[in-house]
Design an enzyme around this catalytic site. Structure first.
Site, PDB file in Angstrom:
ATOM      1  CE  LYS A 236     -96.481 -61.888  -4.679  1.00 17.76           C
ATOM      2  NZ  LYS A 236     -97.353 -62.416  -3.301  1.00 17.76           N
ATOM      3  NE  ARG A 310    -102.404 -56.090   3.810  1.00 17.81           N
ATOM      4  CZ  ARG A 310    -102.167 -56.989   4.855  1.00 17.81           C
ATOM      5  NH1 ARG A 310    -102.205 -56.919   6.127  1.00 17.81           N
ATOM      6  NH2 ARG A 310    -102.246 -58.347   4.170  1.00 17.81           N
TER       7      ARG A 310
END
Length: 456
Positions: A236, A310
């Site tokens: 990120k 997820r």
């Protein structure tokens, strides 16, 4: 920290809750001195106004009008912060649901995150209003405080071992059982994606499994416990990494909800599953284009290592489903797309079960805990099917990002009724009863809806 009601004593002040329309008639009943005092301080009953009356035994709080109240919540808390130190008892004819919400807001307004710096205490304490369940309200406030504190704690002090300890402390408080599978034991016991996501960190990944209650319907809560998310090899940028201590907000939410359930004695067989990991960067970090095999046997192509939540949830959901519970609820700070869709204040959720949705929507209104149903839109299923594997963890293009993430998770749940929350878990600026920082979302609505959902 403990958020509790005060015990009334001889110094307790009565505080009148007045809508703007009620102020003129109420003012007319007061002495000339009090009327002059009200006029001098410009008290009109607007939301956020509070005034201690001459003599010091009574106060008034503004409750605005229907239009101004519709633009926020916890209106009494907005004014209570302005009252001088002391103990107060509300004088109002509010309906019970509203009174309960305002009393809870007063408690929540007293929350302080003081682990690293002393914070000034909330000066005004509230006596539990007549007609509300004080113990239940305190249990809800305590669950919310737990959620906030876990999220607010930085990753240096809230890594996977610390999150495990928080779960162990909660289990001990309520007499729950807890087991934890750590490190390479995850591979031995077939939780490959939890292990893969967390293996690059120096604090080992783990699966926390807490159970409580021996009778009633089976309820399983699954919370995303990514204690810090660098993005992995798809690193990120700094601006996007700034709030990643809150990426375990789903686990903080389910622990807070679990406290509420256990403290109020909800007659269920509760299970809490938390995959606790850090998504870090090292030589053994998982890579884009890797293909992972999940606990369920479905293969997953990795197209972005920053879509890791997820993956760990998938293994935990597969385990949850094996027990054939009556309801599975997952909570996760999963996608930025959800924030684009509904902003930070609404908690979007997914379910195919319309009776569940109806119960949840009703509870959200009565608990001042706003939620918004999003669709498990079947035509988008092809977006998470890459061809080379069963599933794609990060479909290209960015369209419907929250929906495709929810569809991904649903592949790991069989026939059990399922609700998935894609929460933010963060209050970006201070609001009544919600200081800037970690915040619970959806948990109060769920607690209120569960008796109807589970037919208790």
């Amino acid at each position: 920290m403990t958020l509790s009601f005060a015990t009334p004593d001889d110094t307790t002040r009565s505080v009148h809750l007045l809508a703007e329309s009620a102020v003129p008639d109420w003012r007319a009943t007061q002495s000339d001195a009090v009327q002059e005092w009200i006029d001098a301080h410009g008290f009109t009953g607007a939301i956020g106004q509070a005034l201690l009356l001459p003599g010091g035994t009574q106060a008034v709080i503004g409750y605005g009008n229907e239009s101004s109240r519709a633009r926020g919540r916890f209106h009494v808390a907005a004014a209570a912060a302005q009252l001088p130190k002391g103990t107060y008892q509300l004088v109002t004819d509010l309906p019970t649901d509203q009174l309960r919400t305002e009393a809870l807001g007063w408690l929540l307004a007293s929350y302080r995150f003081d682990r690293y710096k002393d914070q000034s205490s909330f000066p005004a304490r509230l006596v539990a209003p007549d007609g509300i369940d004080a113990a239940r309200t305190e249990a809800i406030a305590a669950g919310e405080a737990l959620t906030r504190t876990l999220i607010n704690t930085p990753a240096a002090d809230m890594g996977p071992p610390d999150l495990e300890q928080a779960a162990r402390d909660l289990a001990e408080t309520h007499g729950a059982a807890i087991t934890v599978i750590t490190g390479d034991d995850l591979l031995a016991q077939n939780f490959p994606m939890i292990h893969t996501v967390g293996r690059a960190a120096d604090r080992a990944p783990r699966l926390i499994d807490m159970t409580w209650g021996e009778t009633g319907p089976k309820l399983t809560l699954v919370g995303k416990g990514v204690c810090f998310d660098t993005g992995g090899l798809n690193l990120k940028p700094g601006a996007s990494m700034g709030l990643m201590k809150k990426d375990m907000g789903g686990s903080a939410a389910v622990l807070g909800l679990a406290h509420m359930i256990m403290a109020t004695g909800l007659p269920v067989q509760l299970r809490v599953l938390i995959p606790a990991v850090e998504n870090s960067v090292s030589g053994n970090a998982f890579r884009p284009q890797d293909i992972l095999t999940s606990r369920k046997g479905l293969t997953v192509e990795i197209n972005n290592t920053d879509a890791e939540g997820r993956l760990v949830l998938a293994d935990a959901l597969a385990l949850a489903d094996e027990d054939a519970p009556d309801l599975i609820i997952s909570m996760a700070t999963l996608t930025g797309a959800a924030r684009v869709a509904v902003g930070p204040d609404l908690a979007p959720y997914y379910t195919d079960e319309m009776p569940l949705s109806a119960a949840l929507e009703e509870a959200a209104t009565t608990t001042a805990d706003p939620v918004w149903r999003m669709p498990f839109h079947a035509p988008y299923e092809s977006m998470i099917e890459p061809g080379i594997a069963d599933l794609d963890n990060a479909p290209k293009g960015g369209f419907a990002g929250s929906i495709t993430a929810a569809l991904f998770l649903r592949r790991f749940v069989g026939s059990a009724p399922y609700i998935h929350f894609d929460i933010y878990g963060w209050q970006p600026s201070s609001a009544p009863a919600r200081p800037k920082g970690g915040v619970g979302q959806g948990t109060r609505a769920l607690l209120d809806a569960l008796p109807k959902i589970l037919k208790l």
